[in-house]
Design an enzyme around this catalytic site. Structure first.
Site, PDB file in Angstrom:
ATOM      1  N   ARG A 130      34.619  34.178  56.414  1.00  0.00           N
ATOM      2  CA  ARG A 130      35.897  34.757  55.992  1.00  0.00           C
ATOM      3  C   ARG A 130      35.646  36.092  55.301  1.00  0.00           C
ATOM      4  O   ARG A 130      34.895  36.168  54.324  1.00  0.00           O
ATOM      5  CB  ARG A 130      36.628  33.808  55.036  1.00  0.00           C
ATOM      6  CG  ARG A 130      37.942  34.399  54.566  1.00  0.00           C
ATOM      7  CD  ARG A 130      38.717  33.484  53.632  1.00  0.00           C
ATOM      8  NE  ARG A 130      39.869  34.234  53.151  1.00  0.00           N
ATOM      9  CZ  ARG A 130      40.177  34.442  51.877  1.00  0.00           C
ATOM     10  NH1 ARG A 130      39.433  33.916  50.921  1.00  0.00           N
ATOM     11  NH2 ARG A 130      41.243  35.151  51.551  1.00  0.00           N
TER      12      ARG A 130
ATOM     13  N   HIS B 216      43.504  41.834  51.130  1.00  0.00           N
ATOM     14  CA  HIS B 216      42.832  41.241  49.983  1.00  0.00           C
ATOM     15  C   HIS B 216      42.836  42.261  48.851  1.00  0.00           C
ATOM     16  O   HIS B 216      41.790  42.726  48.400  1.00  0.00           O
ATOM     17  CB  HIS B 216      41.414  40.806  50.347  1.00  0.00           C
ATOM     18  CG  HIS B 216      40.815  39.812  49.387  1.00  0.00           C
ATOM     19  ND1 HIS B 216      40.230  38.637  49.780  1.00  0.00           N
ATOM     20  CD2 HIS B 216      40.726  39.804  48.022  1.00  0.00           C
ATOM     21  CE1 HIS B 216      39.786  37.968  48.731  1.00  0.00           C
ATOM     22  NE2 HIS B 216      40.083  38.672  47.638  1.00  0.00           N
TER      23      HIS B 216
ATOM     24  N   GLU C 266      45.818  35.307  47.966  1.00  0.00           N
ATOM     25  CA  GLU C 266      46.248  35.078  46.579  1.00  0.00           C
ATOM     26  C   GLU C 266      47.349  36.043  46.149  1.00  0.00           C
ATOM     27  O   GLU C 266      47.173  36.849  45.215  1.00  0.00           O
ATOM     28  CB  GLU C 266      45.054  35.165  45.625  1.00  0.00           C
ATOM     29  CG  GLU C 266      43.977  34.135  45.914  1.00  0.00           C
ATOM     30  CD  GLU C 266      42.828  34.174  44.907  1.00  0.00           C
ATOM     31  OE1 GLU C 266      42.855  35.019  43.994  1.00  0.00           O
ATOM     32  OE2 GLU C 266      41.904  33.355  45.039  1.00  0.00           O
TER      33      GLU C 266
ATOM     34  N   ASN D  19      42.755  28.586  47.845  1.00  0.00           N
ATOM     35  CA  ASN D  19      41.636  28.932  46.969  1.00  0.00           C
ATOM     36  C   ASN D  19      41.764  28.160  45.664  1.00  0.00           C
ATOM     37  O   ASN D  19      42.846  28.142  45.055  1.00  0.00           O
ATOM     38  CB  ASN D  19      41.638  30.427  46.646  1.00  0.00           C
ATOM     39  CG  ASN D  19      41.414  31.293  47.862  1.00  0.00           C
ATOM     40  OD1 ASN D  19      41.084  30.795  48.940  1.00  0.00           O
ATOM     41  ND2 ASN D  19      41.596  32.596  47.709  1.00  0.00           N
TER      42      ASN D  19
ATOM     43  N   TYR E 180      39.388  26.961  41.977  1.00  0.00           N
ATOM     44  CA  TYR E 180      38.143  27.060  41.218  1.00  0.00           C
ATOM     45  C   TYR E 180      38.068  26.092  40.036  1.00  0.00           C
ATOM     46  O   TYR E 180      37.010  25.566  39.738  1.00  0.00           O
ATOM     47  CB  TYR E 180      37.975  28.484  40.672  1.00  0.00           C
ATOM     48  CG  TYR E 180      37.687  29.507  41.737  1.00  0.00           C
ATOM     49  CD1 TYR E 180      36.383  29.858  42.059  1.00  0.00           C
ATOM     50  CD2 TYR E 180      38.722  30.127  42.436  1.00  0.00           C
ATOM     51  CE1 TYR E 180      36.104  30.807  43.040  1.00  0.00           C
ATOM     52  CE2 TYR E 180      38.460  31.068  43.415  1.00  0.00           C
ATOM     53  CZ  TYR E 180      37.151  31.401  43.719  1.00  0.00           C
ATOM     54  OH  TYR E 180      36.885  32.331  44.701  1.00  0.00           O
TER      55      TYR E 180
ATOM     56  N   GLU F  51      38.396  29.581  49.478  1.00  0.00           N
ATOM     57  CA  GLU F  51      37.499  30.063  48.414  1.00  0.00           C
ATOM     58  C   GLU F  51      37.231  28.936  47.446  1.00  0.00           C
ATOM     59  O   GLU F  51      38.156  28.210  47.063  1.00  0.00           O
ATOM     60  CB  GLU F  51      38.107  31.237  47.629  1.00  0.00           C
ATOM     61  CG  GLU F  51      38.070  32.579  48.311  1.00  0.00           C
ATOM     62  CD  GLU F  51      38.609  33.688  47.409  1.00  0.00           C
ATOM     63  OE1 GLU F  51      38.532  33.545  46.169  1.00  0.00           O
ATOM     64  OE2 GLU F  51      39.110  34.698  47.942  1.00  0.00           O
TER      65      GLU F  51
END
Length: 1639
Positions: free
Chosen positions: A1146, A1191, A1236, A1379, A1381, A1447
């Site tokens: 990606r 992005h 995002e 995504n 985290y 991600e």
């Protein structure tokens, strides 16, 4: 009415003077309209002293009861009876689901009739039960209260709409089922039997919409609901109640309409509903009897409510009327069920009479068929009876026809003027009515066949003194005593008593104005804290006695015994520095992950969980009952500061303290005795028996609750009389203290098995005699602390030997001293001076007392050396540190059975030569102490929360004192007095500190035996007075009641105790298995972060070029000008992708590299060719490109005209996408429109911390930008779908991002709401329009609109989509790119309305759990479990779309080398959670992407944070990509497509890895887990790599052993039996023995 004092009863001596002017009423009656109010004004009528009845046979049951009690005078009637209920008696408290649970629309719950009723404004003050007591989130809190009460049964109801939201099984709500499963399991875990009511008035509104209980189809629906409950919960529930008080449902809900559903029909509906309920009950009973009883062995009944009634006059007509009243109220339901399956004749006859008189308003009483009568009769295993009050009855004289309950029944209820009223206008206190009602039930319904369970009794209160509820206490005692009389004197089989209610709650139409609870609930506080009232403690006493026991009764107490104590061995003096310095060598160089990694494990079953207090801090009663003054009394009074005169008033509140201890489930209670309470002047001649009685009672009650007393003889409060003769300076105190201890041993030692002589002697030696901060306020820092400590050590030793010589053999206890110490870290760990300074600090604090006692009877060498040298340098003739004689050393050495330690914090210590002029204990040690400013602060400036210091301190004790048995006797943290009961910081403190203790115990084999939290409750905190609070329970020092309220930390500590540590939960277990076939394994980057070449070959400027070249925007003034130079390194990047073995990659396109000004007016062919060439290289390597169009690097030219705030950017983006599809779409089959967008909108245009750096319009710009981004995405999706999909056959979607969000306090609805709101404003912001309904979620729309209107705006700041836009946006996805985290903890924050901003709209703050591992980025904490949770949220909220995880990764801050064990740990745990989501939860995850392929430009932090699997050396102009250890680990996961199960043997993917993989360029070997594959080798679970190494090692050792054996055999053969051989063999054996000894 005569008043007769009650005599006897030792319910804490309370009943000795209890007056009998009480009698009580209902609970659920609190929300029930009284028939007295039904058209008849309440009257007071004089009651005759007696009612004369005929004595001939043929009396009715009612007449029989009246005759039995007709000759009683008030004195006999109200006399008090001592006695107990039968063994196994059910002591219960009760609640109802809609009254306490709250969570009215949480987790799929359906609307109930009470929800609708309240929302329509039909409750007093427009109150609702939306939150109520918040019990839906507070199971642990409620069970905690019940443990304190000591009830063995809990009567509660299930919420039908929480289980079946629509009322039907087809719409099962599993979350509701899970809630009740957890509640039932929690009750049983605390030895509390659940008594479950299926229906307590909260019908699903959807069933009411079809007629409710007037519709006979609801009978079958109820039976199906009951069947589900029996099948689901019946394996654990053994007491079932079908309906609670059906009279109330029928009369108030469908008759008067004062209850939900609010129907007023006393002629038809009321009886039709009752008819249906009776049949529904019978059907449920037969279902249980037929299908479940034989295997579940439970009981099922019904709970009926009834007043007792007395006739107003002697007239037989009035007697008959009273009887009829009971038949209308109790007999209506009891007669069909318990007598003959039909309504009572009196009821039917009266209705027939009424219908003849009032044919225009007839009452329609349905009839049962003969078959139904047989079916109904006998359908109860017990008689559930709720009773609250009594009535006087006479016949009505009003013959007017009216729809009136009293008119229909032809009765008129009244009350006697002597009956005390309550807060409820229809509940009067008439205890003797209960006994008579029980007699009536026995005669009329049950005989001796089935038992009676009293299923509800209580009294409401109001007013200001919510805690000291004397009325409830007196009333409960009287009513329970009447039940006891019925059992003992009348032989009635009463087997249960239920106190309504466990806590104040929502009381129907009265809302929260009337309070029935044993516990006070503060409904103004979002925490809904529960505080025990006096009635709670009183009810507990009755339960403990199983009734009423005369105070003269002798209650024997079984003392708890300890295991045999092993005497500690003598140890040599410590070296300087001590050998315990190995602790710093072992731990000081730990990396954060190793140091802070949370350990899931448990302590031994014998581990001693405790809690601590001290006498002066909690007892109060400073001069009560002959107590003498202590030095703290004198000190505080002379300084005129706050004092401990009353403090927690524990001297008068033993029951209250025991309640808390039981609720906590502690095994040990560490408290101190007050010397001046037992010996007021410090000498035995002044013995105070009342003080002794207090401690005897406390100790006895502790043992009765299976709690071991750990008693400290001296906790700083020496009698003032002894201080007047010099205090601890005077060696005479050695004998005086010994005499006090001796008295305590002989008085309490038969029950106390754990003694502590002194608590923290170093503290009061220094602060009392050195600094003067503590009493006796002497300031002689250079010598007096040493002299006092010298006396204390000798006093301790003498007391120890007294116990050892005189009492140990018979009492079999242990004795010790409680010392204190901070842990200290050398400032420079490899600086020997700092190491020596740290050791010296410990010797001066802990070693000062521990070294003489636990080593050699003398002070530490380091201390003697330092003080001696200082003294000589100060020209003193001798050392200021006193010396022990050899005899004293021998006497002191070994004078403790265990080592007790109090510890709170950690410091950093360095060597520092202190000044000589000031003689001071503190200066003698030549150290400087500091805190690391990054350590968490506390409310006490002297303490930082540094949990890992505890593990190191315990290890130091282990090394220094030969691993003695250790008890942590104090550990805790302070909060400000203004803090709420929601003490999150204290929870984090205990969680981290106890886990470090667990590591010491489990990993380091420290001989840890127990842990005590400080403190049981808030108390007087010495010189900090009441400004700091250490308590697990909040004490309101402004209220004379000193009520104790459990804080959240109390519940948390109780949970740790119950779990005996931190056992690994099932959800946390590692899952072995493979991902689906064709799973997409990928790594990711973004154009601006890696490409560089910012002005090369015609590339245009992006907003990130501008932003990074703006001063102070990016850390270290870094830019992406060169970055990783990927623009020139296609081959290198493809090569590392191949090494990684990904099948996808990606990356993003740089919009300004292709279209420099953002438009198609000019195309940069060189830039386009770069991507074509790169994509071709990927495809050649069998790597599929996943291409992100945007992005974050918007062409600056477009930003110059407004950027994403300008809707024209939508058109430009569509043109750009159109161009990319044309040029690259034949090669690219996986497109992502936006990455995002949340960050683009909020960080770029809200906070201004990312490009383009706009931060002035936080209340509008983010919403406008988000609106345009969503529309831009939708336009591009439709463009691809309609123009390119049929030719290119690709996928296209958007990548959104979100943290998982947990409530900071999961037991608090406000935080639960905040977590949901945070998630809706984060992941839900973009997900709802695209993946759900084309529009923003309702939470966002409602909040922003509300805030906007409050700010004076005419409409919401959140833009609205048109209907056509909604349709166009909805469903514009082929998958969800996601995504993720980390996880955050959310809580509610009110930012106010002054400045429009996103944060105020969201109204949340976030924090993190201190135990979560950190990363290199401040915002990223390691929380793998959150990944699975948010994936399940996506599945549930958006109908399980295909998900590509685009991600996920972790950073290190700065250059940490190649051995990135933290990244291996992160990916292993996070990817495994993804596997669980797929395999266990059915989440449709199609691919996983690691962020990032290589270290790169990390936006505003520049190059400081590194996320890469490959290390990029930025100091090398060639920017080489070097694999970190995680590269091999991730590639192995990819190669194995998951985590092969080692139990199935070596997997072929691992075998092929070993033979085909090229050697890695990584030179270091990871110390953490390097493979998901684990095998068992010699009983240990280790990695396959480690197992292989071990196998080879053993093989080599075996070969060597064989060779040596052959040589040895040859020598034997050669030398025969010669003496030379024997001598040689002897030498060899000696050598071997010496070597073994050294080993």
């Amino acid at each position: 009415m005569n008043e007769v004092p009650i005599v006897g009863c030792d319910a804490n001596y309370f009943l000795d003077s209890l007056p009998l002017y009480y009698q009580t009423g209902t609970s659920d009656k609190e929300s029930t309209s009284s028939p007295m109010e039904d058209g008849v004004k309440l009257q007071h009528v004089e009651q005759p002293n007696e009612v004369k009845l005929p004595t001939a046979s043929g009396l009715t049951s009612y007449q029989t009861v009246l005759q039995k009690f007709s000759n009683q005078f008030a004195a006999e009637r109200d006399s008090f009876l001592y006695g107990t209920f039968p063994s196994g008696f059910l002591w219960s408290t009760a609640t109802a689901s809609f009254k306490i649970e709250g969570g009215w629309a949480e987790q799929g719950k359906g609307e109930s009739i009470w929800d609708k009723f309240a929302h329509e404004g039909k409750i007093e003050r427009n109150q609702t039960a939306d939150v109520a007591c918040d019990s839906f989130n507070k199971i642990d809190y409620d069970v905690y209260l019940m443990r304190g009460l000591r009830v063995n049964t809990y009567k509660f109801s299930l919420s039908w709409p929480r289980i079946f939201p629509t009322g039907y099984r087809a719409k099962l709500n599993q979350d509701g089922v899970d809630y009740y499963n957890k509640l039932i399991d929690s009750l049983l875990e605390s030895n509390i039997q659940p008594m479950v009511t299926l229906y307590h008035w909260d019908l699903p509104q959807s069933l009411q919409d079809i007629g409710g209980w007037q519709n006979e189809s609801v009978i079958d629906i109820f039976a199906d609901y009951a069947d589900f409950c029996f099948a689901t919960f019946g394996d654990r529930v053994k007491y079932w109640i079908t309906f609670n008080e059906p009279w109330v449902v029928s009369y108030a809900g469908y008759g008067t309409g004062q209850h939900a559903p609010g129907i007023s029909d006393l002629n038809t509906a009321v009886y039709k509903v009752g008819h249906g309920i009776i049949k529904a009950h019978a059907k449920a009973w037969h279902m249980y009897d037929k299908n479940y009883r034989s295997r579940q062995h439970g009981q099922l009944g019904i709970a009926l409510n009834s007043d007792w009634v007395e006739p107003s006059t002697q007239n037989p007509t009035e007697v008959s009327t009273a009887d009829r009243y009971l038949q209308f109220m109790l007999g209506w339901f009891a007669h069909p069920i318990f007598v003959n399956g039909d309504y009572p004749a009196a009821l039917k006859k009266q209705i027939e009479k009424y219908n003849q008189e009032c044919s225009s308003l007839p009452v329609q009483l349905p009839s049962f068929t003969e078959k139904e009568k047989n079916y109904i009769n006998g359908t109860s295993d017990f008689f559930g009876l709720s009773h609250y009050t009594s009535r006087l009855i006479n016949s009505t004289t009003n013959n007017t026809c009216a729809s009136n309950y009293n008119r229909i029944g032809d009765f008129s209820p009244h009350v006697h003027p002597s009956w005390p009223p309550t807060a409820s206008p229809w509940i009067y206190i008439v205890p003797w009515g209960l006994r008579r009602l029980l007699n009536f039930v026995r005669h009329e319904y049950i005989g001796t066949n089935i038992p009676i369970y009293i299923t509800g009794h209580g009294v409401p209160t109001d007013g200001n003194d919510f805690i000291n509820d004397t009325l409830r206490t007196e009333t409960s005692a009287a009513y329970i005593n009447e039940a006891l009389k019925a059992f003992i004197l009348d032989g009635i089989d009463v087997r249960a008593f239920t106190q309504w209610s466990l806590m104040d709650n929502f009381e129907g139409p009265q809302g929260y104005s009337h309070r029935f609870g044993l516990h006070y609930v503060n409904f103004e506080d979002s925490n809904r804290p529960r505080t025990p009232k006096e009635s709670a403690y009183f009810y507990t006493q009755i339960i403990e006695n199983n009734g009423f026991v005369n105070s003269s009764s002798n209650n024997s107490v079984q003392s708890l015994t300890l295991n045999k104590i092993k005497r500690l061995t003598d140890l040599p003096a410590s070296e300087v520095p001590s050998k315990a310095k190995v602790v710093w060598e072992k731990f000081s160089n730990q990396d954060e992950m190793e140091r802070d990694n949370f350990l899931h494990d448990t302590f031994s079953e014998e581990f001693g969980w405790g809690v601590s207090t001290s006498a002066y801090q909690i007892e109060g009663g400073w001069n009560a009952d002959g107590k003498g003054p202590s030095i703290w009394d004198n000190f505080t009074h002379n300084l005129n500061i706050q004092n401990g005169d009353i403090t927690c008033d524990s001297y008068n509140k033993i029951d209250e303290d025991l309640y808390m201890l039981r609720a906590l489930r502690v095994k040990n209670y560490h408290f101190s005795v007050s010397w001046s309470r037992i010996f007021p002047n410090g000498r035995q001649e002044s013995l105070n028996p009342l003080g002794v009685d207090y401690y005897n009672k406390l100790i006895n009650n502790l043992l009765a609750s299976n709690i071991t007393p750990m008693v400290t003889l001296y906790h700083w409060d020496i009698p003032q009389a002894l201080q007047d003769i010099g205090g601890w300076e005077n060696e005479e105190l050695i004998d005086l203290f010994n005499a006090f201890a001796d008295y305590c041993f002989i008085t309490f030692g038969d029950r106390v098995k754990f003694w502590i002589t002194f608590s923290e002697p170093s503290v009061f030696s220094w602060k009392g005699y050195g600094t003067g901060a503590f009493p006796p306020s002497l300031k002689k820092p250079g010598d007096l602390p040493y002299r006092v400590a010298h006396v204390l050590l000798k006093a301790h030793a003498k007391v120890f030997h007294t116990y050892d010589d005189k009492y140990r053999s018979t009492q079999k206890g242990l004795i010790s001293i409680s010392l204190n110490a901070d842990w200290v870290e050398p400032k420079v760990t490899n600086d020997l001076r700092d190491v020596a300074a740290a050791d010296r600090y410990l010797q001066f604090t802990l070693g000062w007392f521990a070294h003489p006692i636990f080593k050699n009877g003398d002070y530490p060498e380091a201390m003697k050396w330092a003080v001696g040298n200082k003294s000589e340098l100060q020209h003193l003739p001798t050392s200021r540190l006193p010396q022990f004689t050899e005899k004293e050393k021998t006497y002191i050495r070994g004078s403790a059975d265990v080592l007790c330690i109090n510890t709170y914090t950690t410091k950093i210590v360095s060597h520092q030569i202190n000044k000589l002029k000031t003689f001071s204990y503190e200066h003698d040690r030549d150290t400087d102490e500091q805190f690391d400013q990054s350590w968490p602060t506390t409310s006490d400036k002297n303490f930082r929360a540094v949990a890992w210091g505890l593990r190191r301190l315990l290890n130091w004790i282990k090394e220094e004192y030969n691993n003695p048995p250790i008890y942590v006797t104090e550990n805790g943290v302070a909060t400000k007095s203004s803090s709420s009961v929601d003490d999150t910081d204290r929870i984090f403190y205990y969680k981290t500190y106890i886990n470090e203790a667990l590591k010491a115990y489990k990993l380091d084999h420290v001989n840890l035996k127990g842990y005590a939290a400080r403190s049981l409750m808030d108390s007087f905190e010495w010189v900090n007075e009441y400004s700091l609070q250490f308590g697990l329970h909040h004490v309101n020092f402004k209220d004379p009641n000193r009520q104790r309220t459990p804080k959240r930390s109390a519940h948390y500590y109780a949970e740790i105790i119950n779990d005996n540590g931190f056992p690994r939960q099932k959800d946390d277990e590692f899952l072995h298995g493979e991902f689906p076939k064709n799973f997409a394994w990928s790594a990711a980057t973004a154009a601006y972060q890696i490409e560089g070449a910012w002005r090369a070959d015609g590339k245009g400027l992006s907003i990130w070029d501008t932003f990074s070249h703006t001063p102070l925007k990016v850390g270290n003034s870094d830019t992406g000008d060169i970055a990783c130079d990927s623009y020139h390194k296609i081959e290198e990047d493809v090569a590392i992708l191949k090494e990684l073995k990904v099948n996808h990659y990606r990356f993003s396109l740089s919009w300004p590299r292709i279209l420099p000004d953002g438009t198609t007016r000019f195309v940069n062919e060189v830039g386009l060719n770069y991507y074509i060439k790169f994509i071709d290289a990927l495809l050649k390597a069998n790597i599929k490109p996943q291409v992100t169009l945007y992005h974050w690097d918007l062409p600056q030219a477009l930003q110059d005209v407004g950027g994403w705030e300008n809707s024209s950017t939508i058109d430009r983006f569509v043109e750009y996408a159109h161009f990319c599809f044309q040029k690259l779409g034949d090669k690219v089959k996986f497109w992502i429109t936006l990455n995002e967008p949340y960050n683009t909108a909020l960080l770029g245009y809200g906070y201004g911390t990312a490009a383009p750096g706009i931060g002035t319009r936080l209340g509008t710009a983010p919403y406008v930008v988000a609106h345009n981004l969503i529309k831009a995405h939708a336009e591009v999706w439709h463009l691809y779908n309609e123009t390119y999909r049929s030719q290119q056959h690709g996928l296209i979607s958007i990548t959104i991002n979100s943290d998982w969000v947990e409530p900071r306090n999961p037991y608090k609805q406000e935080d639960v709401d905040a977590a949901n709101r945070h998630l809706m404003f984060y992941g839900g912001w973009f997900a709802f329009p695209i993946f759900k309904n084309g529009d923003y979620n309702e939470v966002m729309k409602t909040r922003v609109r509300k805030m906007s209107l409050a700010q004076g705006l005419t409409k919401s700041r959140l833009p609205e989509f048109t209907e056509s836009e909604k349709k166009k946006i909805k469903g514009t996805y082929d998958f969800m790119g996601f995504n993720h985290y980390t996880t955050v903890l959310a809580f509610n924050v009110n930012f106010g309305n002054f400045i429009p901003m996103y944060d105020a709209d969201r109204g949340t703050g976030t924090t993190v759990d201190r135990t979560w591992l950190r990363s290199g980025s401040f915002w990223l904490k390691v929380t793998p479990w959150g990944y699975r949770k948010i994936l399940n949220w996506i599945k549930k909220e958006f109908n399980n779309p295909p998900i590509y995880l685009t991600e996920n990764g972790i950073s290190e801050h700065g250059d940490k080398g190649l051995n990135d064990v933290w990244r291996i740990n992160y990916h292993r745990s996070y990817i495994n959670e993804v596997l669980k989501a797929i395999k266990l939860d059915g989440v449709d995850v199609r691919g996983y992407t690691a962020w990032s392929l290589m270290d790169n430009f990390e936006w505003a932090v520049g190059y400081a944070d590194r996320f890469g699997l490959f290390y990029v050396n930025y100091t090398d102009p060639s920017l080489p990509r070097i694999p970190k250890a995680s590269t091999k680990f991730y590639s192995t996961i990819i190669h194995c497509n998951g985590f092969p199960d080692p139990a199935l043997g070596p997997h072929k993917c691992l075998q092929s890895e070993a033979t085909t993989t090229e050697p890695s360029t990584v030179k270091t070997t990871p110390t953490g887990l390097t493979s998901g594959a684990q095998v068992y080798f010699l009983g240990l679970e280790i990695s396959s790599l480690d197992a292989t190494s071990a196998l080879y090692t053993l093989f080599i050792i075996s070969i060597i052993a064989v060779v040596l054996l052959a040589i040895f055999a040859y020598k034997i053969w050669k030398n025969g039996r010669s003496r030379k051989y024997l001598d040689s063999a002897s030498d060899t054996m000696n050598l071997s023995g010496n070597q073994n000894t050294r080993i």
